[in-house]
Design a protein around this motif. Structure first.
Motif, PDB file in Angstrom:
ATOM      1  N   LEU A   1       0.830  -1.205   0.000  1.00  0.00           N
ATOM      2  CA  LEU A   1       0.000   0.000   0.000  1.00  0.00           C
ATOM      3  C   LEU A   1       0.868   1.261   0.000  1.00  0.00           C
ATOM      4  N   GLN A   2       1.961   1.234   0.744  1.00  0.00           N
ATOM      5  CA  GLN A   2       2.893   2.368   0.739  1.00  0.00           C
ATOM      6  C   GLN A   2       3.544   2.523  -0.633  1.00  0.00           C
ATOM      7  N   ASP A   3       3.912   1.392  -1.244  1.00  0.00           N
ATOM      8  CA  ASP A   3       4.478   1.430  -2.601  1.00  0.00           C
ATOM      9  C   ASP A   3       3.482   2.045  -3.583  1.00  0.00           C
ATOM     10  N   ALA A   4       2.219   1.655  -3.452  1.00  0.00           N
ATOM     11  CA  ALA A   4       1.196   2.145  -4.365  1.00  0.00           C
ATOM     12  C   ALA A   4       1.029   3.661  -4.251  1.00  0.00           C
TER      13      ALA A   4
ATOM     14  N   ARG B   1      12.724   7.601 -10.252  1.00  0.00           N
ATOM     15  CA  ARG B   1      12.054   6.703  -9.302  1.00  0.00           C
ATOM     16  C   ARG B   1      12.235   5.223  -9.656  1.00  0.00           C
ATOM     17  N   ARG B   2      13.306   4.884 -10.329  1.00  0.00           N
ATOM     18  CA  ARG B   2      13.527   3.485 -10.690  1.00  0.00           C
ATOM     19  C   ARG B   2      13.480   2.567  -9.466  1.00  0.00           C
ATOM     20  N   ASN B   3      14.070   2.976  -8.374  1.00  0.00           N
ATOM     21  CA  ASN B   3      14.087   2.133  -7.185  1.00  0.00           C
ATOM     22  C   ASN B   3      12.679   1.938  -6.621  1.00  0.00           C
ATOM     23  N   ASP B   4      11.882   3.013  -6.596  1.00  0.00           N
ATOM     24  CA  ASP B   4      10.503   2.903  -6.108  1.00  0.00           C
ATOM     25  C   ASP B   4       9.692   1.957  -6.994  1.00  0.00           C
ATOM     26  N   ILE B   5       9.899   2.058  -8.304  1.00  0.00           N
ATOM     27  CA  ILE B   5       9.159   1.206  -9.240  1.00  0.00           C
ATOM     28  C   ILE B   5       9.560  -0.251  -9.052  1.00  0.00           C
ATOM     29  N   GLU B   6      10.858  -0.498  -8.870  1.00  0.00           N
ATOM     30  CA  GLU B   6      11.305  -1.871  -8.670  1.00  0.00           C
ATOM     31  C   GLU B   6      10.716  -2.458  -7.395  1.00  0.00           C
ATOM     32  N   GLN B   7      10.680  -1.667  -6.328  1.00  0.00           N
ATOM     33  CA  GLN B   7      10.105  -2.172  -5.091  1.00  0.00           C
ATOM     34  C   GLN B   7       8.621  -2.481  -5.276  1.00  0.00           C
ATOM     35  N   PHE B   8       7.895  -1.617  -5.986  1.00  0.00           N
ATOM     36  CA  PHE B   8       6.484  -1.874  -6.259  1.00  0.00           C
ATOM     37  C   PHE B   8       6.317  -3.155  -7.059  1.00  0.00           C
ATOM     38  N   MET B   9       7.163  -3.355  -8.069  1.00  0.00           N
ATOM     39  CA  MET B   9       7.085  -4.574  -8.879  1.00  0.00           C
ATOM     40  C   MET B   9       7.355  -5.816  -8.041  1.00  0.00           C
TER      41      MET B   9
ATOM     42  N   THR C   1      -1.659 -13.151 -17.300  1.00  0.00           N
ATOM     43  CA  THR C   1      -2.080 -14.155 -16.330  1.00  0.00           C
ATOM     44  C   THR C   1      -2.956 -13.565 -15.237  1.00  0.00           C
ATOM     45  N   MET C   2      -2.584 -12.400 -14.725  1.00  0.00           N
ATOM     46  CA  MET C   2      -3.329 -11.779 -13.627  1.00  0.00           C
ATOM     47  C   MET C   2      -2.974 -10.294 -13.567  1.00  0.00           C
ATOM     48  N   THR C   3      -3.923  -9.476 -13.136  1.00  0.00           N
ATOM     49  CA  THR C   3      -3.704  -8.034 -12.997  1.00  0.00           C
ATOM     50  C   THR C   3      -4.025  -7.611 -11.572  1.00  0.00           C
ATOM     51  N   LEU C   4      -3.179  -6.743 -11.026  1.00  0.00           N
ATOM     52  CA  LEU C   4      -3.377  -6.151  -9.708  1.00  0.00           C
ATOM     53  C   LEU C   4      -3.532  -4.652  -9.929  1.00  0.00           C
ATOM     54  N   LEU C   5      -4.661  -4.093  -9.515  1.00  0.00           N
ATOM     55  CA  LEU C   5      -5.004  -2.705  -9.824  1.00  0.00           C
ATOM     56  C   LEU C   5      -5.263  -1.905  -8.555  1.00  0.00           C
ATOM     57  N   PHE C   6      -4.716  -0.685  -8.524  1.00  0.00           N
ATOM     58  CA  PHE C   6      -5.004   0.270  -7.462  1.00  0.00           C
ATOM     59  C   PHE C   6      -5.691   1.480  -8.077  1.00  0.00           C
ATOM     60  N   ASN C   7      -6.856   1.849  -7.560  1.00  0.00           N
ATOM     61  CA  ASN C   7      -7.493   3.099  -7.974  1.00  0.00           C
ATOM     62  C   ASN C   7      -8.359   3.631  -6.855  1.00  0.00           C
ATOM     63  N   VAL C   8      -8.668   4.899  -6.922  1.00  0.00           N
ATOM     64  CA  VAL C   8      -9.460   5.576  -5.900  1.00  0.00           C
ATOM     65  C   VAL C   8     -10.796   6.028  -6.485  1.00  0.00           C
ATOM     66  N   ILE C   9     -10.748   6.592  -7.676  1.00  0.00           N
ATOM     67  CA  ILE C   9     -11.937   7.088  -8.360  1.00  0.00           C
ATOM     68  C   ILE C   9     -12.572   5.945  -9.153  1.00  0.00           C
TER      69      ILE C   9
END
Length: 351
Positions: free
Chosen positions: A65-68, A142-150, A215-223
């Motif tokens: 959640l923090q990564d997102a 933000r390459r490091n942030d993106i890698e951690q999220f992945m 294979t699968m999708t993980l999605l974060f959205n608010v609206i």
């Protein structure tokens, strides 16, 4: 998806729109191999092709959640660069979907052009499976942030797939072994944004109906704005249902590749994005998706064992590599030979 403060600073999701009540599954319980939660998740993947994954009460969930939230910051930073700058990093479909896609590049269900901006970031570029691609400055920083999220998203998806292995009755680790971080694939993080369109009707389509090819999708959205056409329903306006975003939850959906591997037991549902409902249509809509695709070394052959139905007499197995199969399906859809539609959800046949 991001925590409640992101929801509090936006207009509320309206209570008077048709919603698909998909199950809310606790990730903590899936981690603990809770049988009831595993069964509920499996049935959701068969009936709806979608479920809400509640990331609360789990250390791994809290980290994601923090990564997102960092990815939501990245969305704002990236699209603030403007289309003129972002076009320097434009995607090249159908050969390469990595990079920036401006609005108006895709046809929607009603024959109009889409209203969704996207920037797709390839896994191999970020984790070092191939030579790094030059991206927009906001992404390079933000390459490091993106890698951690992945990496954290991948771990969450792998845990979900482990419970699916159990429910299918196949060897533990089967599904996750077909989409690892260590092998090249088209797995990606996709940043999405659509601008408020108060002059349009609530039914105006932002991104046309489709199923996810991976294979699968993980999605974060608010609206709001994400809609699913429940299986067996005619594709008319009144049959579509919203998926309501919830604080602390990710939306998970099954992709076409998993449907193929499981002989149609799991379901990949037709979905789309339309103008956000009610007052939410007056603010920008942002979302981040982790799109899991198989390793390039994998094949589309049906998995064997458990409750997965064997090939029928005279039925040919799909032996093409995943990249060839995905390219073939994409070409069919682009040319109009194949109309996107819900797939899978077949009955379980007892042996």
């Amino acid at each position: 998806m991001p925590n409640s403060h992101y929801f509090d600073q936006n207009p509320p999701f309206p209570e008077d729109v048709p919603v698909l009540e998909i199950p809310r599954i606790s990730f903590q319980q899936l981690q603990n191999a809770n049988h009831a939660s595993s069964v509920s998740m499996f049935e959701a993947c068969r009936e709806y092709g979608f479920f809400l994954l509640d990331l609360n009460h789990s250390d791994e969930g809290a980290t994601l959640l923090q990564d997102a939230e960092k990815m939501f910051e990245l969305i704002t930073e990236t699209f603030a660069l403007g289309s003129e700058t972002l076009e320097k990093y434009a995607y090249d479909p159908p050969r390469d979907l990595t990079g920036y896609k401006a609005t108006g590049k895709l046809k929607t269900d009603d024959g109009k052009l889409d209203l969704m901006e996207m920037y797709t970031i390839n896994q191999d570029d970020i984790v070092g499976n191939r030579q790094a691609r030059k991206n927009a400055d906001s992404i390079e920083i933000r390459r490091n942030d993106i890698e951690q999220f992945m990496r954290h998203s991948h771990a969450i998806v792998a845990a979900v797939q482990s419970r699916l292995d159990e429910q299918l009755g196949i060897r533990s680790g089967t599904l996750s072994s077909l989409n690892t971080l260590e092998e090249t694939s088209d797995t990606s993080v996709r940043l999405l944004r659509s601008q408020p369109t108060p002059e349009l009707q609530d039914s105006s389509i932002t991104l046309g109906g489709h199923t996810d090819i991976g294979t699968m999708t993980l999605l974060f959205n608010v609206i709001g704005g994400l809609q699913v056409l429940p299986a067996g329903n005619e594709n008319v306006l009144g049959n579509w249902r919203y998926i309501r975003p919830r604080p602390g939850c990710a939306i998970i959906n099954v992709g076409d590749t998993t449907v193929e591997w499981t002989g149609g037991l799991l379901r990949s549902s037709l979905h789309r994005v339309i103008r956000a409902p009610g007052e939410q249509g007056t603010v920008p809509r942002q979302s981040v998706a982790y799109l899991v695709r198989p390793c390039h070394s994998a094949s589309m052959s049906r998995l064997r064992g458990g409750i997965i139905p064997p090939l029928k007499e005279g039925e040919a197995d799909e032996t093409r590599p995943v990249s060839d199969w995905a390219a073939w399906r994409s070409k069919q859809i682009i040319s109009g030979e194949l109309k996107p539609q819900t797939r899978g959800g077949n009955p379980i046949v007892q042996g």
